[in-house]
Design a protein around this motif. Structure first.
Motif, PDB file in Angstrom:
ATOM      1  N   THR A 165      15.095  -1.679  -0.181  1.00 51.51           N
ATOM      2  CA  THR A 165      14.452  -2.272  -1.067  1.00 51.51           C
ATOM      3  C   THR A 165      13.326  -3.155  -0.657  1.00 51.51           C
ATOM      4  O   THR A 165      13.332  -4.076  -0.039  1.00 51.51           O
ATOM      5  N   PRO A 166      12.053  -2.470  -1.103  1.00 50.80           N
ATOM      6  CA  PRO A 166      10.766  -3.552  -0.865  1.00 50.80           C
ATOM      7  C   PRO A 166      10.987  -4.880  -1.309  1.00 50.80           C
ATOM      8  O   PRO A 166      10.895  -4.972  -2.764  1.00 50.80           O
ATOM      9  N   ALA A 167      10.745  -5.886  -0.969  1.00 49.46           N
ATOM     10  CA  ALA A 167      11.080  -7.465  -1.370  1.00 49.46           C
ATOM     11  C   ALA A 167       9.606  -7.745  -1.405  1.00 49.46           C
ATOM     12  O   ALA A 167       9.202  -8.885  -0.898  1.00 49.46           O
ATOM     13  N   ILE A 168       8.847  -7.120  -2.325  1.00 54.32           N
ATOM     14  CA  ILE A 168       7.232  -7.590  -2.213  1.00 54.32           C
ATOM     15  C   ILE A 168       7.164  -8.867  -2.805  1.00 54.32           C
ATOM     16  O   ILE A 168       6.047  -9.525  -2.298  1.00 54.32           O
ATOM     17  N   ASN A 169       7.999  -9.602  -3.740  1.00 53.86           N
ATOM     18  CA  ASN A 169       7.583 -10.608  -4.333  1.00 53.86           C
ATOM     19  C   ASN A 169       7.997 -12.000  -3.473  1.00 53.86           C
ATOM     20  O   ASN A 169       7.924 -13.165  -3.791  1.00 53.86           O
ATOM     21  N   GLU A 170       8.880 -11.773  -2.437  1.00 51.50           N
ATOM     22  CA  GLU A 170       9.584 -12.698  -1.658  1.00 51.50           C
ATOM     23  C   GLU A 170       8.527 -13.001  -0.258  1.00 51.50           C
ATOM     24  O   GLU A 170       7.792 -12.160  -0.265  1.00 51.50           O
ATOM     25  N   GLU A 171       8.754 -14.192   0.262  1.00 56.92           N
ATOM     26  CA  GLU A 171       7.775 -14.597   1.309  1.00 56.92           C
ATOM     27  C   GLU A 171       8.040 -13.686   2.454  1.00 56.92           C
ATOM     28  O   GLU A 171       8.952 -13.270   2.879  1.00 56.92           O
ATOM     29  N   GLY A 172       6.896 -13.041   2.750  1.00 56.45           N
ATOM     30  CA  GLY A 172       6.776 -12.074   4.046  1.00 56.45           C
ATOM     31  C   GLY A 172       6.594 -10.833   3.613  1.00 56.45           C
ATOM     32  O   GLY A 172       6.394  -9.843   4.407  1.00 56.45           O
ATOM     33  N   ASN A 173       6.991 -10.307   2.556  1.00 60.73           N
ATOM     34  CA  ASN A 173       6.961  -8.997   1.811  1.00 60.73           C
ATOM     35  C   ASN A 173       7.654  -7.931   2.823  1.00 60.73           C
ATOM     36  O   ASN A 173       7.127  -7.041   3.351  1.00 60.73           O
ATOM     37  N   TYR A 174       9.019  -8.247   2.970  1.00 58.01           N
ATOM     38  CA  TYR A 174       9.799  -7.036   4.050  1.00 58.01           C
ATOM     39  C   TYR A 174      10.582  -6.160   3.284  1.00 58.01           C
ATOM     40  O   TYR A 174      10.888  -6.416   2.129  1.00 58.01           O
ATOM     41  N   CYS A 175      10.895  -5.373   3.903  1.00 60.68           N
ATOM     42  CA  CYS A 175      11.912  -4.256   3.429  1.00 60.68           C
ATOM     43  C   CYS A 175      13.356  -4.675   3.815  1.00 60.68           C
ATOM     44  O   CYS A 175      13.602  -5.215   5.039  1.00 60.68           O
ATOM     45  N   LYS A 176      14.054  -4.767   2.583  1.00 63.68           N
ATOM     46  CA  LYS A 176      15.553  -5.033   2.842  1.00 63.68           C
ATOM     47  C   LYS A 176      16.631  -4.062   2.924  1.00 63.68           C
ATOM     48  O   LYS A 176      16.709  -3.252   1.848  1.00 63.68           O
ATOM     49  N   GLY A 177      17.152  -4.117   4.184  1.00 61.52           N
ATOM     50  CA  GLY A 177      18.134  -2.702   4.118  1.00 61.52           C
ATOM     51  C   GLY A 177      17.338  -1.357   4.669  1.00 61.52           C
ATOM     52  O   GLY A 177      16.461  -1.337   4.609  1.00 61.52           O
ATOM     53  N   GLY A 178      18.567  -0.572   4.770  1.00 61.89           N
ATOM     54  CA  GLY A 178      17.933   0.874   5.288  1.00 61.89           C
ATOM     55  C   GLY A 178      17.428   0.951   6.366  1.00 61.89           C
ATOM     56  O   GLY A 178      17.664   0.123   7.332  1.00 61.89           O
ATOM     57  N   SER A 179      16.756   1.954   6.905  1.00 59.36           N
ATOM     58  CA  SER A 179      16.296   2.257   8.161  1.00 59.36           C
ATOM     59  C   SER A 179      14.951   1.517   8.549  1.00 59.36           C
ATOM     60  O   SER A 179      14.890   1.401   9.786  1.00 59.36           O
ATOM     61  N   HIS A 180      14.543   0.671   7.406  1.00 55.18           N
ATOM     62  CA  HIS A 180      13.210   0.123   7.735  1.00 55.18           C
ATOM     63  C   HIS A 180      13.395  -1.335   7.603  1.00 55.18           C
ATOM     64  O   HIS A 180      12.677  -1.967   7.405  1.00 55.18           O
ATOM     65  N   ASP A 181      14.803  -1.808   7.581  1.00 52.60           N
ATOM     66  CA  ASP A 181      15.343  -3.206   7.609  1.00 52.60           C
ATOM     67  C   ASP A 181      14.218  -4.145   8.338  1.00 52.60           C
ATOM     68  O   ASP A 181      14.309  -4.086   9.587  1.00 52.60           O
ATOM     69  N   GLY A 182      13.862  -5.115   7.712  1.00 52.47           N
ATOM     70  CA  GLY A 182      13.119  -6.120   8.386  1.00 52.47           C
ATOM     71  C   GLY A 182      11.523  -5.871   8.707  1.00 52.47           C
ATOM     72  O   GLY A 182      10.712  -6.640   9.098  1.00 52.47           O
ATOM     73  N   GLU A 183      11.339  -4.500   8.341  1.00 54.35           N
ATOM     74  CA  GLU A 183       9.664  -4.071   8.607  1.00 54.35           C
ATOM     75  C   GLU A 183       8.734  -4.727   7.456  1.00 54.35           C
ATOM     76  O   GLU A 183       9.180  -4.700   6.119  1.00 54.35           O
TER      77      GLU A 183
END
Length: 71
Positions: free
Chosen positions: A50-68
């Motif tokens: 899930t893209p966390a665009i509104n949170e600080e840092g704009n990171y991808c949460k979970g899945g294969s791209h977690d933390g990117e």
């Protein structure tokens, strides 16, 4: 005399082999540094995150791209 020529040939071959290995290591390092460090929101979702665009840092949460970073 023949021994000197053989020794010179072996030394030259070893020197050229060393240069080849150095070039391969440099090429590998350049490829690793050139990789992009972000994913699109669509890529994040496709990877199960899930893209966390509104949170600080704009990171991808979970899945294969977690933390990117999402850009």
């Amino acid at each position: 005399m023949r021994t000197r020529r053989i020794l010179a040939a072996v030394t030259a071959a070893a020197a050229l082999a060393g240069l080849g290995l150095t070039g391969a290591a440099t090429a590998t390092a350049a490829t690793a540094q050139g990789a992009r460090s972000y994913v699109t929101p669509s890529e994040c979702r496709q990877g199960g995150g899930t893209p966390a665009i509104n949170e600080e840092g704009n990171y991808c949460k979970g899945g294969s791209h977690d933390g990117e970073k999402v850009d």
